[in-house]
Enzyme design. Structure first.
Site, short mmCIF file in Angstrom:
data_model
loop_
_atom_site.label_atom_id
_atom_site.label_comp_id
_atom_site.label_asym_id
_atom_site.label_seq_id
_atom_site.Cartn_x
_atom_site.Cartn_y
_atom_site.Cartn_z
N GLU A 1 -3.54 7.42 -4.27
CA GLU A 1 -3.48 6.16 -3.51
C GLU A 1 -3.26 4.99 -4.47
O GLU A 1 -3.96 4.87 -5.48
CB GLU A 1 -4.78 5.95 -2.74
CG GLU A 1 -4.72 4.72 -1.83
CD GLU A 1 -6.05 4.47 -1.13
OE1 GLU A 1 -6.12 4.62 0.10
OE2 GLU A 1 -7.03 4.13 -1.83
N TYR B 1 0.85 -1.18 0.00
CA TYR B 1 0.00 0.00 0.00
C TYR B 1 0.89 1.24 0.00
O TYR B 1 1.85 1.31 0.77
CB TYR B 1 -0.89 0.01 1.24
CG TYR B 1 -1.72 1.28 1.36
CD1 TYR B 1 -3.03 1.32 0.89
CD2 TYR B 1 -1.18 2.43 1.92
CE1 TYR B 1 -3.78 2.48 0.98
CE2 TYR B 1 -1.92 3.60 2.01
CZ TYR B 1 -3.22 3.61 1.53
OH TYR B 1 -3.97 4.77 1.62
#
Ligand code: GDP
Ligand code: MN
Length: 380
Positions: A191, A101
């Site tokens: 993101e 992530y």
């Protein structure tokens, strides 16, 4: 403004962040053609402005040519989080060895931008943050450093994120590109979840989410073109185009209010008096006749609306101008519903006089107006 995955990936690509090749398709046939030109296996992914598409059935990895059409068809028929799927992104499927992530966002409290990383990507980061917060890595970056991120800063963070040295070097590189992209597009969020390690040991952005700062869009006419007005409610679309902020709700009291804060307060007051608003509507500052007319038209299309409540605080907006707008709107739209008006502030007396001249009553206070609106068939 939230970008679609494919739009964010196009920006990623032009900034040197690795993404799998992809083609957008609006029909199953186009998806089949896309898969043919990309080569199997492919990932077929719903393009909607919401996360959790994987869980909702909006992502399919397909290895067989015969399955591409049916899978695309299935995804194109979905509604995910209230958003109808109108297009899919067909990408070359990544053979994922590991999911990380990585994001870059604004931390308002710290008054900085911050990279967030986690060696366990793919899943919802909020869940990890709650259950094992120690796994979340952060690195504060001053905004002025973003467009030219110091290599050492990126290296240190990337080494914490990736145990493998090669992966860390690639992650640091991606961070530098993210910083530049963030700064140059006035983004508020980038993101990548998951940022995958593929079977060749390279990092690639399998997913991409970007949010741009609406208030800076005037500086990016090219990006403004990425806005896709796929609102399912055509009235919301009309009102948005007219510069109004309109959201349809479930109740019976149509609301025309200026200012988001006053609009919220109006909703609260309606609830408190036992009613239910049919919509949220902020006509904005300088609400002239045209805006009021657009607002009335949108509200009047809703058969549930039994009464219209106008609540205006005249600051920059002049009450007489709004009153004029109301009269024009009534004139042009055949309103048979009761209209309750509360006007206060700049040119209040003139505004009231105009309304009274046309036989419209105006309330002195917000409470009085709301109570009257609820009484006139607006109760929930
Ligand atoms: P989200 O659910 O909206 O966040 O959509 P993602 O793009 O993150 O996809 C959800 C999940 O589908 C990912 O975490 C992956 O596990 C899987 N996925 C998506 N694309 C691919 C791909 O190209 N290859 C493989 N193997 N899995 C993928
Ligand atoms: Mn994702």
């Amino acid at each position: 403004m939230r970008l679609h995955e494919y739009q964010a990936k196009n920006l990623f690509k032009s900034y040197g962040i690795p993404v799998p090749d992809g083609i957008v398709a609006q029909t199953a046939e186009d998806a089949v053609a896309a898969a043919q030109s990309l080569g199997l296996p492919v990932a077929i992914k719903a393009q909607v402005h919401t996360g959790g598409r994987g869980k909702a059935g909006g992502v399919a990895v397909v290895a067989e040519a015969a399955q591409v059409g049916p899978e695309a068809q299935k995804i194109l028929a979905l509604t995910i989080g209230g958003f109808r799927v109108r297009q899919v992104l067909v990408t070359r499927a990544v053979s994922i060895k590991k999911e990380l992530y990585l994001s870059l966002l604004i931390d308002r409290n710290a008054r900085k931008t911050v990279f967030i990383g986690c060696a366990e990507g793919g899943v919802e980061i909020e869940t990890i943050a709650k259950e094992s917060p120690d796994k979340i890595l952060r690195c504060d970056v001053s905004v002025w450093q973003l467009s030219d991120l110091p290599g050492q800063l990126a290296d240190e963070f990337a080494q914490k994120l990736c145990s493998n040295g090669n992966h860390a070097a690639e992650a640091a590189d991606i961070m530098v590109h993210m910083g530049k992209l963030f700064a140059e597009t006035d983004a508020s969020l980038i993101e990548i979840n998951p940022l995958a390690v593929d079977d060749t040991g390279s990092l690639v952005a399998v997913d991409a989410k970007m949010v741009l700062d609406d208030n800076a869009l005037f500086r990016h006419p090219d990006l403004l073109g990425l806005r896709e007005d796929y609102l399912d409610d055509p009235d919301e679309l009309d009102t948005r185009r007219a510069g109004l902020n309109f959201v349809r709700l479930e109740g019976t009291i149509g609301c025309v209010v200026n200012g988001a804060g006053l609009a919220m307060a109006t909703m609260d007051a309606i609830q408190r008096f036992g009613g239910a608003p049919a919509n949220f509507l902020d006509v904005g500052g300088g609400a002239g006749g045209k805006k009021v007319l657009t607002a009335f038209k949108a509200i009047l299309k809703d058969p549930r609306v039994k009464v219209i409540l106008v609540n205006i605080f005249g600051g920059i907006t002049r009450c007489d101008e709004v009153a004029q707008g109301i009269l024009e709107a009534l004139d042009q739209s055949n309103v048979t519903l009761p209209v309750v008006v509360r006007l206060t502030g700049t040119n209040e007396a003139e505004g009231r006089a105009l309304l009274e001249g046309a036989g419209l009553m105006s309330a002195k206070t917000m409470e009085e107006a709301v109570a009257r609106a609820v009484e006139m068939g607006g109760s929930a």
